[in-house]
Design a protein around this motif. Sequence first.
Motif, PDB file in Angstrom:
ATOM      1  N   ASP A 238       4.030  10.055   9.082  1.00 40.85           N
ATOM      2  CA  ASP A 238       5.198   9.194   9.281  1.00 40.85           C
ATOM      3  C   ASP A 238       6.100   9.136   8.054  1.00 40.85           C
ATOM      4  O   ASP A 238       7.108   8.430   8.052  1.00 40.85           O
ATOM      5  CB  ASP A 238       4.787   7.783   9.706  1.00 40.85           C
ATOM      6  N   GLY A 239       5.750   9.874   6.991  1.00 39.63           N
ATOM      7  CA  GLY A 239       6.618   9.978   5.822  1.00 39.63           C
ATOM      8  C   GLY A 239       6.290   9.033   4.695  1.00 39.63           C
ATOM      9  O   GLY A 239       6.936   9.073   3.650  1.00 39.63           O
ATOM     10  N   ASP A 240       5.288   8.176   4.865  1.00 36.72           N
ATOM     11  CA  ASP A 240       4.868   7.260   3.816  1.00 36.72           C
ATOM     12  C   ASP A 240       3.439   7.572   3.398  1.00 36.72           C
ATOM     13  O   ASP A 240       2.827   8.512   3.907  1.00 36.72           O
ATOM     14  CB  ASP A 240       4.994   5.804   4.286  1.00 36.72           C
ATOM     15  N   ALA A 241       2.895   6.758   2.485  1.00 41.93           N
ATOM     16  CA  ALA A 241       1.561   7.014   1.958  1.00 41.93           C
ATOM     17  C   ALA A 241       0.749   5.728   1.921  1.00 41.93           C
ATOM     18  O   ALA A 241       1.297   4.619   1.954  1.00 41.93           O
ATOM     19  CB  ALA A 241       1.652   7.622   0.557  1.00 41.93           C
ATOM     20  N   SER A 242      -0.578   5.877   1.829  1.00 38.23           N
ATOM     21  CA  SER A 242      -1.482   4.735   1.697  1.00 38.23           C
ATOM     22  C   SER A 242      -2.780   5.212   1.057  1.00 38.23           C
ATOM     23  O   SER A 242      -3.021   6.418   0.930  1.00 38.23           O
ATOM     24  CB  SER A 242      -1.761   4.100   3.066  1.00 38.23           C
ATOM     25  N   ARG A 243      -3.604   4.270   0.652  1.00 35.93           N
ATOM     26  CA  ARG A 243      -4.895   4.615   0.059  1.00 35.93           C
ATOM     27  C   ARG A 243      -5.810   5.235   1.112  1.00 35.93           C
ATOM     28  O   ARG A 243      -5.624   5.066   2.317  1.00 35.93           O
ATOM     29  CB  ARG A 243      -5.564   3.365  -0.521  1.00 35.93           C
ATOM     30  N   VAL A 244      -6.853   5.911   0.629  1.00 38.08           N
ATOM     31  CA  VAL A 244      -7.808   6.571   1.527  1.00 38.08           C
ATOM     32  C   VAL A 244      -8.394   5.573   2.523  1.00 38.08           C
ATOM     33  O   VAL A 244      -8.447   5.821   3.722  1.00 38.08           O
ATOM     34  CB  VAL A 244      -8.945   7.230   0.718  1.00 38.08           C
ATOM     35  N   ALA A 245      -8.826   4.409   2.030  1.00 38.85           N
ATOM     36  CA  ALA A 245      -9.496   3.434   2.879  1.00 38.85           C
ATOM     37  C   ALA A 245      -8.560   2.793   3.897  1.00 38.85           C
ATOM     38  O   ALA A 245      -9.017   2.116   4.816  1.00 38.85           O
ATOM     39  CB  ALA A 245     -10.138   2.344   2.010  1.00 38.85           C
ATOM     40  N   LYS A 246      -7.260   2.997   3.758  1.00 33.62           N
ATOM     41  CA  LYS A 246      -6.282   2.395   4.660  1.00 33.62           C
ATOM     42  C   LYS A 246      -5.541   3.454   5.484  1.00 33.62           C
ATOM     43  O   LYS A 246      -4.467   3.191   6.011  1.00 33.62           O
ATOM     44  CB  LYS A 246      -5.279   1.556   3.865  1.00 33.62           C
ATOM     45  N   THR A 247      -6.125   4.648   5.597  1.00 37.84           N
ATOM     46  CA  THR A 247      -5.489   5.747   6.331  1.00 37.84           C
ATOM     47  C   THR A 247      -6.392   6.203   7.469  1.00 37.84           C
ATOM     48  O   THR A 247      -7.591   6.384   7.267  1.00 37.84           O
ATOM     49  CB  THR A 247      -5.210   6.938   5.386  1.00 37.84           C
ATOM     50  N   VAL A 248      -5.824   6.386   8.665  1.00 34.63           N
ATOM     51  CA  VAL A 248      -6.608   6.930   9.779  1.00 34.63           C
ATOM     52  C   VAL A 248      -6.352   8.426   9.864  1.00 34.63           C
ATOM     53  O   VAL A 248      -5.266   8.912   9.529  1.00 34.63           O
ATOM     54  CB  VAL A 248      -6.270   6.246  11.116  1.00 34.63           C
ATOM     55  N   ALA A 249      -7.365   9.156  10.318  1.00 36.13           N
ATOM     56  CA  ALA A 249      -7.337  10.623  10.246  1.00 36.13           C
ATOM     57  C   ALA A 249      -6.166  11.232  11.002  1.00 36.13           C
ATOM     58  O   ALA A 249      -5.545  12.185  10.536  1.00 36.13           O
ATOM     59  CB  ALA A 249      -8.663  11.185  10.774  1.00 36.13           C
ATOM     60  N   ILE A 250      -5.835  10.677  12.178  1.00 36.61           N
ATOM     61  CA  ILE A 250      -4.792  11.296  12.996  1.00 36.61           C
ATOM     62  C   ILE A 250      -3.448  11.286  12.279  1.00 36.61           C
ATOM     63  O   ILE A 250      -2.601  12.145  12.513  1.00 36.61           O
ATOM     64  CB  ILE A 250      -4.692  10.593  14.377  1.00 36.61           C
ATOM     65  N   LYS A 251      -3.231  10.325  11.383  1.00 33.12           N
ATOM     66  CA  LYS A 251      -1.957  10.267  10.677  1.00 33.12           C
ATOM     67  C   LYS A 251      -1.855  11.303   9.565  1.00 33.12           C
ATOM     68  O   LYS A 251      -0.796  11.484   8.974  1.00 33.12           O
ATOM     69  CB  LYS A 251      -1.724   8.862  10.111  1.00 33.12           C
ATOM     70  N   THR A 252      -2.969  12.008   9.268  1.00 27.80           N
ATOM     71  CA  THR A 252      -2.895  13.129   8.328  1.00 27.80           C
ATOM     72  C   THR A 252      -2.522  14.422   9.040  1.00 27.80           C
ATOM     73  O   THR A 252      -2.242  15.427   8.385  1.00 27.80           O
ATOM     74  CB  THR A 252      -4.229  13.336   7.585  1.00 27.80           C
ATOM     75  N   TYR A 253      -2.543  14.404  10.391  1.00 25.44           N
ATOM     76  CA  TYR A 253      -2.151  15.594  11.139  1.00 25.44           C
ATOM     77  C   TYR A 253      -0.707  15.956  10.791  1.00 25.44           C
ATOM     78  O   TYR A 253       0.200  15.126  10.897  1.00 25.44           O
ATOM     79  CB  TYR A 253      -2.280  15.344  12.646  1.00 25.44           C
ATOM     80  N   SER A 254      -0.502  17.191  10.348  1.00 29.93           N
ATOM     81  CA  SER A 254       0.826  17.678   9.954  1.00 29.93           C
ATOM     82  C   SER A 254       1.440  16.873   8.817  1.00 29.93           C
ATOM     83  O   SER A 254       2.652  16.833   8.664  1.00 29.93           O
ATOM     84  CB  SER A 254       1.794  17.685  11.153  1.00 29.93           C
ATOM     85  N   SER A 255       0.602  16.230   7.988  1.00 28.07           N
ATOM     86  CA  SER A 255       1.163  15.481   6.855  1.00 28.07           C
ATOM     87  C   SER A 255       1.749  16.438   5.823  1.00 28.07           C
ATOM     88  O   SER A 255       2.807  16.159   5.249  1.00 28.07           O
ATOM     89  CB  SER A 255       0.097  14.584   6.218  1.00 28.07           C
ATOM     90  N   GLY A 256       1.067  17.580   5.590  1.00 28.04           N
ATOM     91  CA  GLY A 256       1.633  18.566   4.674  1.00 28.04           C
ATOM     92  C   GLY A 256       2.976  19.074   5.161  1.00 28.04           C
ATOM     93  O   GLY A 256       3.972  19.035   4.427  1.00 28.04           O
TER      94      GLY A 256
END
Length: 645
Positions: A238-256
């Motif tokens: 979604d264009g923003d960032a968060s700590r590891v413990a506050k991130t769900v895996a699906i939101k890393t899809y296509s993050s790069g």
Amino acid sequence: MSLQINIDNGGTLTDICINQEGVVKKTKVLTTPYDLSKCFFEGLQKASEVIYNEKNVARLLEEVDLIRYSTTQGTNAICERKGPRLGLIIDAASRDLPVRLAEQDPEVFEALVADRVVFLDAGVVKGVEADVEIVKAINQLTAAGANRLVVSFGGADFVDLENRFKRVVLRKYPRHLLGAVPVLYGSDLIMDRDEARRTWTALINSFLHPATEAFLFNAENRLRAFRTKNPLLIFRNDGDASRVAKTVAIKTYSSGPRGGMEGMKSFAKLYGMKDVVAIDVGGTTTDIGQCMDGKVRETRRGHVEGISVSFPLSEIMSAGAGGSSIFKVVNNRIAIGPESVGAVPGPAAFGRGGKEATITDASLLCGIFDPASYFGGGMALDLDRAATAVMVNIAQPLGVELDEALLQMEHAYEDKIAVELHRFTKISEDTTLLAFGGAGPLNACGVAEKAGIDTVAVPQLAAVFSAYGIGSCDISQRYSVSLDACSDETLAEALAGLKVKASRDMFAEGVAEGDYQIHARLVAENADGEEIAAQLDASPTVPASFAKARNVELELTAVKPLREEVGKAATFTEGAAAVADGVRNVLTRSQGRIDVPVYKVAQMKAGDHAAGPAIIEEDYFTCRVLDGWSFVISDAGDILLKRKS
């Protein structure tokens, strides 16, 4: 921030972008898919060499202000169908749900779930036999090979049913036991009323979770041992960032790839480009996006491989073709991907045991790459291994000579990307193709020709452009909740509850109350089924337009701004003729093998220009300028290529 490190982990290479007091530097390392924390720390080592001229990770982590990380791991896992076997438990009243799920993508459903589905009656979950029936359902799926489970009930009371199921699982399979099977409940992720969308969201998240979690927590623990000032931030789709413990895996899809899209927005703004399509070519995939009038397309209900999910995601299409994608002959035609040789063993030319043919091998054999200078001189390429791979896998099955096989590989590769461009973007005579990623500039002119595009731009930082793009993201947390009875009172109550969640999560992000912004809005469907939205102010009330709306949701975003808006502009204006650094014997499409000039990016100045056929070379990318194309260097060091009309 005086020192920031941005790391973009790809399937083949991991890119590192260093911003020190506004001066941007870069480096790369090979991705180590068997242990991503290894290439992560190797990247930090190389970054410390770039900054201090010595390997000193301890000093780097003591002085760094921010480390941001993005990954294509999720994209590659979905594209290559590599991940855990999932079991699905759903409401017996929704017996058509597996069919509806499979309709969106039969191959992905088969790869993730297949026939590992159990139907459970809602009455049973609420009844006295719940313990027995739930245990039976779980045992049936684990016996069928499922190593992670997803529970997704339908109906208006799906949250209550899933909570009842959860209590049984916690009693019968306590988490401290080694045999406890991981279970994800759709309502834990999102309160979306659409059963199919919510179920797909949970399935994809479960599929991506294990590998993502293992690496990220391992990397964070190693960073913690160095007593870094700030935690690792994960860049999201979604264009923003968060700590590891506050991130769900699906939101890393296509993050790069989303990082590349952020870079595209900045690039388009810098040059005043209204219509830009991007190809971000890595080792495993080509990620495609479009920026129209300064905006990257994003939808409230995003898509993963064309599958509708509940979270907002940027509209990026990933095609299974990259620098390490496997070429093979099927029915006397060249087929590409989605399988990739990755970084290990890599293309045959890497000399690490790879035996499959890739576009990297073809480019080396065509003479485009210099075996001695590839990858900044850090990786010698093996011509003989590359030739063997292409002869065995392509030339002999097609019954052609080596050079003809190489040309056919190039055309097939460019055709595939051009077709995907037209399938996903809208191309006009004003469209500029922005080519980046380690392999993006290589065939950009050929892709543009086949797609009907006359202008190509290559950023100076093309090789690490996604890593560069994530460098301006904010820290944020996003929430949504359904409002069954939409009134001012229920709105105020729901808003207060989400603000409490936001304050807790932002505190966990290291952001104190008052140091972040709150943005809230109502979203619903009107009588015609169209989506309507209304931003809420400090004294929120339900707008009149929502009086008869359906499926009303309250969305809230808590944001700690980090982006810096800089009003810069740059231009492409021809000056002096570029001076070649030498020549290279290259297989051309119309003249056979001829000597063509080689231009080094580091040696060219603003306004330098020349015409093809030629090669433009940087430490970590190579751009082939075809006959009929010319290029010029901008006053910001970027490259613009144009095709003669």
